[in-house]
Each structure stands twice: as structure tokens, then as C-alpha cells.
Write an enzyme that holds these catalytic residues in place. Structure first.
Site, PDB file in Angstrom:
ATOM      1  N   SER A   1      11.425  65.256  -2.750  1.00 16.12           N
ATOM      2  CA  SER A   1      11.676  65.063  -1.668  1.00 16.12           C
ATOM      3  C   SER A   1      12.155  66.095  -0.798  1.00 16.12           C
ATOM      4  O   SER A   1      12.137  67.038  -0.732  1.00 16.12           O
ATOM      5  CB  SER A   1      12.464  63.793  -1.614  1.00 16.12           C
ATOM      6  OG  SER A   1      12.567  63.260  -0.131  1.00 16.12           O
ATOM      7  N   ARG A   2      10.804  66.430   0.396  1.00 14.89           N
ATOM      8  CA  ARG A   2      11.857  66.960   2.057  1.00 14.89           C
ATOM      9  C   ARG A   2      12.324  66.689   2.627  1.00 14.89           C
ATOM     10  O   ARG A   2      12.761  67.598   3.947  1.00 14.89           O
ATOM     11  CB  ARG A   2       9.959  67.628   2.424  1.00 14.89           C
ATOM     12  CG  ARG A   2       9.020  68.176   1.626  1.00 14.89           C
ATOM     13  CD  ARG A   2       9.210  69.027   1.347  1.00 14.89           C
ATOM     14  NE  ARG A   2       8.372  70.814  -0.085  1.00 14.89           N
ATOM     15  CZ  ARG A   2       8.601  71.324  -0.051  1.00 14.89           C
ATOM     16  NH1 ARG A   2       9.068  72.370   0.846  1.00 14.89           N
ATOM     17  NH2 ARG A   2       7.649  72.419  -0.297  1.00 14.89           N
TER      18      ARG A   2
ATOM     19  N   LYS B   1      11.609  49.912  -2.697  1.00 13.83           N
ATOM     20  CA  LYS B   1      11.840  49.828  -1.489  1.00 13.83           C
ATOM     21  C   LYS B   1      11.410  48.173  -1.578  1.00 13.83           C
ATOM     22  O   LYS B   1      12.140  47.403  -0.705  1.00 13.83           O
ATOM     23  CB  LYS B   1      10.333  50.016  -0.707  1.00 13.83           C
ATOM     24  CG  LYS B   1       9.878  51.404  -0.563  1.00 13.83           C
ATOM     25  CD  LYS B   1       8.764  52.113   0.320  1.00 13.83           C
ATOM     26  CE  LYS B   1       8.732  53.309   1.016  1.00 13.83           C
ATOM     27  NZ  LYS B   1       8.368  54.163   0.822  1.00 13.83           N
TER      28      LYS B   1
ATOM     29  N   ASP C   1       8.284  53.079   8.141  1.00 14.33           N
ATOM     30  CA  ASP C   1       7.176  53.518   7.224  1.00 14.33           C
ATOM     31  C   ASP C   1       5.992  53.410   8.233  1.00 14.33           C
ATOM     32  O   ASP C   1       4.674  54.391   8.908  1.00 14.33           O
ATOM     33  CB  ASP C   1       6.449  53.268   5.889  1.00 14.33           C
ATOM     34  CG  ASP C   1       7.770  54.067   5.491  1.00 14.33           C
ATOM     35  OD1 ASP C   1       8.250  55.007   5.372  1.00 14.33           O
ATOM     36  OD2 ASP C   1       7.617  53.412   4.137  1.00 14.33           O
TER      37      ASP C   1
ATOM     38  N   ALA D   1      -2.986  47.649  -1.978  1.00 17.05           N
ATOM     39  CA  ALA D   1      -2.266  47.184  -1.231  1.00 17.05           C
ATOM     40  C   ALA D   1      -0.655  46.766  -1.871  1.00 17.05           C
ATOM     41  O   ALA D   1       0.008  45.926  -2.484  1.00 17.05           O
ATOM     42  CB  ALA D   1      -2.612  45.373  -1.709  1.00 17.05           C
TER      43      ALA D   1
ATOM     44  N   ALA E   1       3.202  51.445  -0.387  1.00 17.81           N
ATOM     45  CA  ALA E   1       3.085  51.700   1.166  1.00 17.81           C
ATOM     46  C   ALA E   1       2.314  51.328   1.615  1.00 17.81           C
ATOM     47  O   ALA E   1       2.534  51.414   2.890  1.00 17.81           O
ATOM     48  CB  ALA E   1       2.353  53.188   0.395  1.00 17.81           C
TER      49      ALA E   1
ATOM     50  N   TYR F   1       1.818  64.205   0.299  1.00 14.04           N
ATOM     51  CA  TYR F   1       1.690  65.536   1.097  1.00 14.04           C
ATOM     52  C   TYR F   1       2.549  66.067   0.040  1.00 14.04           C
ATOM     53  O   TYR F   1       2.112  65.801  -1.191  1.00 14.04           O
ATOM     54  CB  TYR F   1       2.443  65.183   2.068  1.00 14.04           C
ATOM     55  CG  TYR F   1       4.265  65.128   1.223  1.00 14.04           C
ATOM     56  CD1 TYR F   1       4.852  63.707   1.563  1.00 14.04           C
ATOM     57  CD2 TYR F   1       4.717  66.298   0.814  1.00 14.04           C
ATOM     58  CE1 TYR F   1       5.809  63.227   1.191  1.00 14.04           C
ATOM     59  CE2 TYR F   1       6.606  65.600   0.560  1.00 14.04           C
ATOM     60  CZ  TYR F   1       6.598  64.757   1.084  1.00 14.04           C
ATOM     61  OH  TYR F   1       7.954  64.462   0.271  1.00 14.04           O
TER      62      TYR F   1
ATOM     63  N   GLY G   1       0.368  63.078   3.983  1.00 14.01           N
ATOM     64  CA  GLY G   1       1.430  62.156   4.859  1.00 14.01           C
ATOM     65  C   GLY G   1       2.486  62.791   5.649  1.00 14.01           C
ATOM     66  O   GLY G   1       3.367  61.745   6.223  1.00 14.01           O
TER      67      GLY G   1
END
Ligand code: ATR
Length: 288
Positions: free
Chosen positions: A19-20, A70, A109, A135, A138, A230, A251
Site C-alpha cells: 500500500s502507498r 470493506k 472511493d 461487481a 471495488a 495501480y 488507479g
């Protein structure tokens, strides 16, 4: 000098090593002068809630939530924003006390995606024909905000049509309210529609090294083709877009924009995202 403990935030998920988000929030903190640290919180697949409770007890003030938690984060929140309730998924939690109403869950998001498309890529969505692939979490997270940007149509195509149809059903009233045509199909069903101005890939196909799961013929020449991934995971998609003459986009901008919105939810001020996105792109070009 202040002796108050530094507020802690984190990205909670499994995996999180890639993760960035910590880099992004460190830049936001430096830019705004907010005193905070932002970490990675690797949660066991069966221990998401326990990890978050432990983090909150040790000074955590909130977190971003990534795969695969999520939906669980949505259920853990005591209160949710309307957009998080519509998505059924939460990517940002603020650990408000019980007196404040308990943990607040939101979803940034979709707003991040729309802001990146309209502002950073300078492609207004109003009146456009959009093809959204996938679906899962995301796509569920962004569909409400995409509708609110009032494109003419959003066609949701997924490997299993029933999941696309379920998302369309849960967003039908919202779409009607905004004058947006919403349709669902399997991946080969979108060919009949065709003529899309914008493709958004919300599948995890590229993670498994699979090809872009629709034909390039469904897009108009010069269309914007965007992957929500990304880094190296997005590269095959970007190559595909370039080979067909589309404007390819990964992304990363969406990531920075949703982070800016998360920062606003936690700290009450919105950082300037443009220099952070530029710095991150430069960092990743030097060390992908
Ligand atoms: P996320 O929360 O990241 O969206 P998910 O809920 O597992 O992850 O959803 C993954 C999405 O990618 C789904 O839409 C999935 O299609 P199915 O619903 O039919 O499973 C899609 N997907 C994954 N691999 C794919 C592939 N090789 N080709 C096409 N679609 C794929």
C-alpha cells in the site's frame, strides 16, 4: 513543545505491504502541519475486528480499510454516511467515542474516482456512456458516486451476470433520481451496447494476469480506459489501452483523491492532492 500523544491512523487489510497510503498521508501531514502518523495494519483474515479494537485502544483515531474487509467494516460501523450505506462497503472509519455516536463509517472511493476522472483527467462524466467492469467490492464502492455525476448511462458488466444485476437493483432508485440509465449484463453482453466513452475496470482480473475481459471494439475511438489498480498490476491494462489508441489511466489518482477525502473526514481539512499525486508518480517511476 506539545506533549500530547501523536494521533495514529492506518490502512487495515490483508495484504497491506504494497500500500502507498502511508506515503500519501505522510505528505498530507507535512503539507497541512497536522501531527499524525499513518501505518500499515495487517489484519488476520479472521481477526479484523480484534485488530481494529487493539489499534483504537493504543491511540488509533481511524483507519482506511482495504481488501478484503470493506464489507466487514460496513457492519462494524455504528453510523454510516448515506454513500457508504448505498455501497454496503466502508473504506474509511473514524473511531468516534460512544458519546460522539460510535465509530463512523464512510466510503471515499467513489468520490476519489470521480474527482480523478473529472478533475485530474479532465473528462466530465455528465452525459457520457460508461462501461463499468466487475461487481465486487471495488465496483460497489464507486457506483453511487458515478451515478451522482450524472452520466447518460452506466452499463455494469460482470463475469457472473447475477452479481451485476444485484448491484443494479440496489442502485436503481438512486439512478432514477439522477436520470441515469443503468443496465447489467455478462461480459460478452456489453458488445451489443457498444459506443462507450469510458471504461472502468473494477475487476481483479489483472491481479491474476488475465487479459482485459472485454473487446476493445466496445469503446469509442479516443475513449478513456481506466483500471482501479495501480503499480505493476495495472501495467497490462495500460499496455492494452495504448495498443488500441485509448487514453489509459491507472488507479493512482483515485487512490490519492480518496486519501484526500479520508484526511478531510479525520482532520477537517482537505489537503492539496495535485502535488502529492505528482510526487507519488515520480517516486513510482524511479522505483516501481
Ligand atoms: P473486489 O472487492 O476487489 O472487487 P471481489 O469482490 O473478489 O474483489 O470481486 C472481484 C471482481 O473481479 C468480480 O467482479 C469478479 O467477477 P465474478 O463476480 O464473476 O467473480 C471479477 N473477476 C475476477 N477475476 C476475473 C477474471 N479473470 N475475468 C473477469 N472478471 C474477473
Amino acid at each position: 513543545m506539545s506533549t500530547a500523544p501523536t494521533d495514529r491512523y492506518a490502512v487495515a487489510g490483508n495484504p497491506v505491504a504494497h500500500s502507498r497510503s502511508p506515503d500519501i498521508h505522510a505528505m498530507f501531514a507535512a503539507q497541512t502541519g497536522e501531527r499524525l502518523i499513518y501505518e500499515r495494519l495487517l489484519c488476520p483474515l479472521d481477526g479484523f475486528e480484534a485488530s481494529l479494537r487493539g489499534f483504537a485502544a493504543s491511540g488509533g483515531r481511524g483507519c482506511n480499510v482495504t481488501v478484503p474487509f470493506k464489507f466487514e467494516a460496513h457492519d462494524l460501523a455504528a453510523r454510516r454516511s448515506p454513500r457508504a450505506a448505498l455501497a454496503g462497503a466502508v473504506n474509511v472509519l473514524r473511531f468516534d467515542t460512544d458519546e460522539q455516536g460510535g465509530w463512523f463509517g464512510d466510503n471515499s472511493d467513489g468520490l476519489g474516482l470521480v474527482r480523478d476522472i473529472e478533475h485530474n483527467a479532465a473528462r466530465p462524466l455528465k452525459g457520457q456512456r460508461v462501461l463499468l467492469l466487475g461487481a465486487g467490492g471495488a465496483s460497489a464502492g464507486v457506483l453511487g458516486s458515478l451515478i451522482a455525476a450524472r452520466p447518460a448511462e452506466i452499463h455494469l458488466a460482470n463475469r457472473s451476470t447475477d452479481k451485476a444485476q444485484a448491484l443494479v437493483d440496489s442502485h436503481a432508485a438512486w439512478a432514477t433520481q439522477h436520470g441515469v440509465r443503468l443496465a447489467a449484463s455478462g461480459l460478452d453482453g456489453c458488445g451489443n451496447a457498444g459506443g462507450f466513452d469510458l471504461l472502468i475496470n473494477g475487476t481483479s482480473a489483472s491481479l491474476g494476469g488475465a487479459a482485459v475481459p472485454v473487446s476493445a471494439a466496445v469503446l469509442k475511438p479516443g475513449a478513456l480506459a481506466m483500471d482501479m489498480m495501480y503499480g505493476p498490476a495495472a501495467q497490462d491494462f495500460l499496455d492494452w489501452a495504448a495498443a488500441h489508441g485509448f487514453a489509459g489511466r491507472d488507479g493512482l489518482g483515485m487512490l490519492v483523491e480518496q486519501a484526500g477525502e479520508s484526511f478531510l473526514i479525520w482532520r477537517g481539512q482537505r489537503p492539496d492532492t495535485a502535488p502529492v499525486l505528482a510526487a507519488l508518480r515520480a517516486q513510482m517511476a524511479a522505483a516501481p
